[in-house]
Structure formats: structure tokens, C-alpha cells
Design a protein around this motif. Sequence first.
Motif, short mmCIF file in Angstrom:
data_model
loop_
_atom_site.label_atom_id
_atom_site.label_comp_id
_atom_site.label_asym_id
_atom_site.label_seq_id
_atom_site.Cartn_x
_atom_site.Cartn_y
_atom_site.Cartn_z
N CYS A 264 9.35 12.86 3.48
CA CYS A 264 9.16 12.69 2.03
C CYS A 264 9.05 11.22 1.70
CB CYS A 264 10.33 13.31 1.26
SG CYS A 264 10.43 15.10 1.42
N ILE A 265 7.96 10.85 1.04
CA ILE A 265 7.66 9.46 0.74
C ILE A 265 7.39 9.32 -0.75
CG2 ILE A 265 6.03 7.56 1.14
CD1 ILE A 265 5.45 8.80 3.90
N ILE A 266 7.95 8.27 -1.35
CA ILE A 266 7.59 7.94 -2.73
C ILE A 266 6.93 6.57 -2.75
CG2 ILE A 266 9.34 9.37 -3.82
CD1 ILE A 266 11.07 6.87 -4.20
N ASP A 267 5.92 6.44 -3.61
CA ASP A 267 5.21 5.17 -3.71
C ASP A 267 4.71 5.00 -5.13
OD1 ASP A 267 3.87 2.97 -1.68
OD2 ASP A 267 2.67 3.30 -3.47
N GLY A 268 4.97 3.83 -5.71
CA GLY A 268 4.62 3.59 -7.10
C GLY A 268 3.20 3.10 -7.33
N ALA A 269 2.32 3.21 -6.32
CA ALA A 269 0.93 2.75 -6.48
C ALA A 269 0.32 3.34 -7.74
CB ALA A 269 0.11 3.16 -5.25
N HIS A 270 -0.17 2.47 -8.66
CA HIS A 270 -0.62 2.96 -9.95
C HIS A 270 -1.94 2.34 -10.42
CE1 HIS A 270 1.97 -0.54 -10.65
NE2 HIS A 270 1.18 -0.80 -11.68
N ASN A 271 -2.67 1.71 -9.51
CA ASN A 271 -4.02 1.26 -9.81
C ASN A 271 -4.87 1.39 -8.56
OD1 ASN A 271 -3.70 -1.25 -8.24
ND2 ASN A 271 -2.38 -1.91 -9.92
N GLN A 272 -6.17 1.18 -8.68
CA GLN A 272 -7.05 1.52 -7.56
C GLN A 272 -6.79 0.68 -6.32
OE1 GLN A 272 -8.02 0.55 -10.67
NE2 GLN A 272 -10.00 -0.52 -10.66
N ASP A 273 -6.44 -0.59 -6.48
CA ASP A 273 -6.18 -1.41 -5.32
C ASP A 273 -4.91 -0.97 -4.60
OD1 ASP A 273 -6.97 -3.76 -3.72
OD2 ASP A 273 -5.06 -4.58 -4.40
N ALA A 274 -3.86 -0.66 -5.38
CA ALA A 274 -2.61 -0.20 -4.78
C ALA A 274 -2.79 1.15 -4.09
CB ALA A 274 -1.53 -0.11 -5.84
N VAL A 275 -3.58 2.04 -4.68
CA VAL A 275 -3.83 3.34 -4.06
C VAL A 275 -4.64 3.15 -2.78
CG1 VAL A 275 -5.02 5.55 -4.34
CG2 VAL A 275 -3.60 4.64 -6.20
N ARG A 276 -5.57 2.22 -2.79
CA ARG A 276 -6.35 1.94 -1.58
C ARG A 276 -5.43 1.46 -0.45
NH1 ARG A 276 -9.42 -1.39 -3.80
NH2 ARG A 276 -10.88 0.18 -4.59
N VAL A 277 -4.48 0.60 -0.78
CA VAL A 277 -3.51 0.13 0.20
C VAL A 277 -2.64 1.28 0.70
CG1 VAL A 277 -1.42 -1.27 0.43
CG2 VAL A 277 -3.45 -2.25 -0.62
N LEU A 278 -2.21 2.14 -0.21
CA LEU A 278 -1.42 3.31 0.17
C LEU A 278 -2.20 4.19 1.14
CD1 LEU A 278 0.90 5.37 -0.04
CD2 LEU A 278 -0.11 6.15 -2.22
N CYS A 279 -3.47 4.42 0.85
CA CYS A 279 -4.29 5.26 1.73
C CYS A 279 -4.48 4.62 3.10
CB CYS A 279 -5.63 5.54 1.08
SG CYS A 279 -5.52 6.66 -0.34
N GLY A 280 -4.58 3.30 3.13
CA GLY A 280 -4.66 2.60 4.41
C GLY A 280 -3.41 2.82 5.24
N ALA A 281 -2.25 2.80 4.59
CA ALA A 281 -1.00 3.05 5.31
C ALA A 281 -0.92 4.49 5.79
CB ALA A 281 0.19 2.73 4.39
N ILE A 282 -1.39 5.42 4.96
CA ILE A 282 -1.42 6.84 5.37
C ILE A 282 -2.26 6.99 6.63
CG2 ILE A 282 -2.37 9.09 4.74
CD1 ILE A 282 -1.54 8.46 1.84
N ASP A 283 -3.44 6.39 6.62
CA ASP A 283 -4.35 6.52 7.78
C ASP A 283 -3.76 5.89 9.03
OD1 ASP A 283 -6.08 7.74 6.00
OD2 ASP A 283 -7.34 5.96 5.74
N ALA A 284 -3.04 4.79 8.86
CA ALA A 284 -2.52 4.06 10.02
C ALA A 284 -1.24 4.66 10.58
CB ALA A 284 -2.28 2.60 9.63
N LEU A 285 -0.44 5.30 9.73
CA LEU A 285 0.93 5.65 10.14
C LEU A 285 1.22 7.14 10.22
CD1 LEU A 285 2.80 2.96 8.01
CD2 LEU A 285 2.39 2.90 10.47
N LEU A 286 0.42 7.97 9.58
CA LEU A 286 0.80 9.39 9.51
C LEU A 286 0.07 10.28 10.51
CD1 LEU A 286 1.32 9.89 5.67
CD2 LEU A 286 2.97 9.32 7.44
N ASN A 287 -0.81 9.71 11.27
CA ASN A 287 -1.39 10.40 12.45
C ASN A 287 -1.95 11.79 12.14
OD1 ASN A 287 -0.58 8.25 14.20
ND2 ASN A 287 1.50 9.05 14.16
#
Length: 399
Positions: A280-303
Motif C-alpha cells: 500500500c502506497i500513498i503519494d501526494g502527486a497533484h500535477n502533471q509533472d509530479a504524476v509523471r515522476v510517480l509513474c516513472g517510479a512505478i515503472d522502475a520499482l514495481l516490476n
Amino acid sequence: MNYQQAFDYIHQTAQFGNKLGLERIAALLERMGNPHKHLKFVHVAGTNGKGSVCAMAESILRAAGYKTGLYISPYVEDYCDRIQINRAMIPRDVFASYITEIAGHCGDIVASGGEQPRKFEMETAAGLRYFADQRCGIVVLEVGMGGRLDATNVIDAPEVAVIASISYDHTKILGETLEEIKREKRGIIKPGCAVVETANLPPAENIELSLSGSRFSYRGQRYETGLIGAHQIQNAVTAIETVFALRSCGWVIPDDSVREGLRTAQWGGRLEIVRRKPLCIIDGAHNQDAVRVLCGAIDALLNGRRIITVMAMGADKRVDLCVPMLESRSVQFIATQARESPNPLPAEKLAEACARKPEIIPDAEKATARAMELAGPEDVVLACGSLHMINDAKRVMLT
């Protein structure tokens, strides 16, 4: 006033809007004896990452033996988290006593023809007074919105002005172009202060990423941080350069304190792992750049793990850009809304940005409970899109 009365008093000023400017807080602080004049500051502005930079810089300074003030916004778990000394939040009764005093000053200001100070201005005044009363050695001060006209910019020249990552957000207030937004945020830079800007820093090297944190090299030194994601390495580099700037101003901060401070720094609500099974992960990303960064972390870390996403956003955000990035990575998407947001986007409106039919559950706690029902032990439940929503999600995840 007791704490609840103080809380209610501050929040009822929302009726006056969120007009930026320094005149109101300057008038209020003048009546309070100008407590900010007795403090030293690291002042941090930016669109994304400024809170993480604040947390890391504070942790380093505390590891070096300084009594630190930390002023942040918005909070994640407790309203009084906005104002901290050595990472302990202001006691509620102390906060209430400051707001009682501030309310009296505000009444006098209005009675004499002045303008009612706003919510964030009163919070900032209370924080500055607390830090001065407790004789903090240095205060890490996070800008609320923009910089030039933000209430925190009432201070004189800080020791260091830090400009973290800049991207599009609050465009109706700060400007439609990145140059306009950058101009507003760089407004915290004053004659005589050192300046650190994330955009001008060299990159880190030898990067190792995991769900436990990150390791990297910078300027020949090896560091680690428990904050997750490649973007936190960029924030760590910004904090390190802030330390170098403070050293140039005469502050004594040993290398061991830098390493220890980065290693132990904590910052909730940013790729924060709340539970492991399901993850379970929470993340306060609330604009397009922050969401893009969040998606990059998802792709790199969640396999490639199955992700069930619960998302809420503000009505002024680019949901048309943010939602598709997360929906495409999710096996199930649940649209919800933030209960305490000053400008929430209705869950039904958020759902309109989805390519597939999502579930629509306006109550964030119920939406998170539904995601937990859908998740198997190896799946991921992600709650994101609003710092005002993720605390509701976290409570459910922990039950």
C-alpha cells in the motif's frame, strides 16, 4: 480559545479567499513584535520536491546539532504538523494560545480599517512566533504558493534561498508560462543570500533504487536516503548543495551529519509505503509533472505488479493529463474526491478523464476500502492525486 476553537477560527477565514500579498502578514507580525526578525532561515520554493528538500535539509541540520524549526504545508497526518521543532509538532494548546492572540490582533486590524489576515498568513505568523519563542537556531521554511507574494516571503534575506523543481501548477495565480512561474518562485531570492537552484545542479552518479530507498554518489561522496524514487535523489542533491551554501555562510555542518541526516530523513505522503501485503502506497502527486515522476517510479520499482489506483484531484488540476498516465498502469481505477480539499474535483468529473469505465466512490475512505478488497497479497494499492486525500486512505490501509 481551545484548540478546536482556534482551528475553526482559522478555517472560517476561507470565506475571504486566497489573495496573495505581504501587507496583511506584515501588519500582523508588526503587532506581534516581528518575531521573524530574530531568526535565521533556509527558504525553499518550487513546484514539486520542495517539501522533500525541506525534510532532508532539516534532518541534516538537526544531525549537526542545531535546534531546527520546520514549517511545511499542507500537512499529511495532523494539522499541527505544519509547525515543528526538531520534528516534534507544536503542542495543540500552545498553537491555540497563539491563535487566540492573533485573533485579537486581527480584530484590531479590521477595526482600524485594515484587511483581515488570511488562513495561511495566520498559520505562518503562529509558526514564526513559536520558532522565535523557542529560540530555534535555524528555520527551514517552505513556501506555500509561488514565492514573491507568499506569506513566508515576509522574512528578510534568508541564509539560503532554495528553488526546487519548477513545473506547471496554480497557473491561474502564478502565470501561464514556466518563465512566469519561475519568476514568481525566484521572488524569494534577496540581496545578500546564497542561492541553490535544482535546475542548475550536476546529476548524481552510481544510482541504486529500491523500495527501501536509494544510494548514489555526488561530488565524490557516497550517500543513501530512505525516501523512495529517482526524483528523491535530485532532492537530496539539492539538500546537499544547500548544506554547502550554508557552510559558505559560516555554518558548521560535518560530512557525517550530511550522511546521517539524509539517511534518516522522513517525509510522509511521497511514495510512502504504508503496508507490505498488499503493498500500500500513498503519494501526494497533484500535477502533471509530479504524476509523471510517480509513474516513472512505478515503472522502475514495481516490476509489473497489479496496481489498483484510488485517485482524487483538485478542480484546478489538469486531470486530462494526469489520470491517463495512472489509469494505463492500473488493472482497476477508482475515482474519489478529497474530503478536506478547499477546491475538490467531484469524483464523477475525475472519472470523465478515464479511457475505461472506472469505479466512482466519492468517499475516499470507502474508495480505499474497496481497493483493499480487490487487492491480492502481492498486488499494489496506490492512493494518490491529492495531499488532502491520502491521509484518509492511510487510515484505511492501516486497519
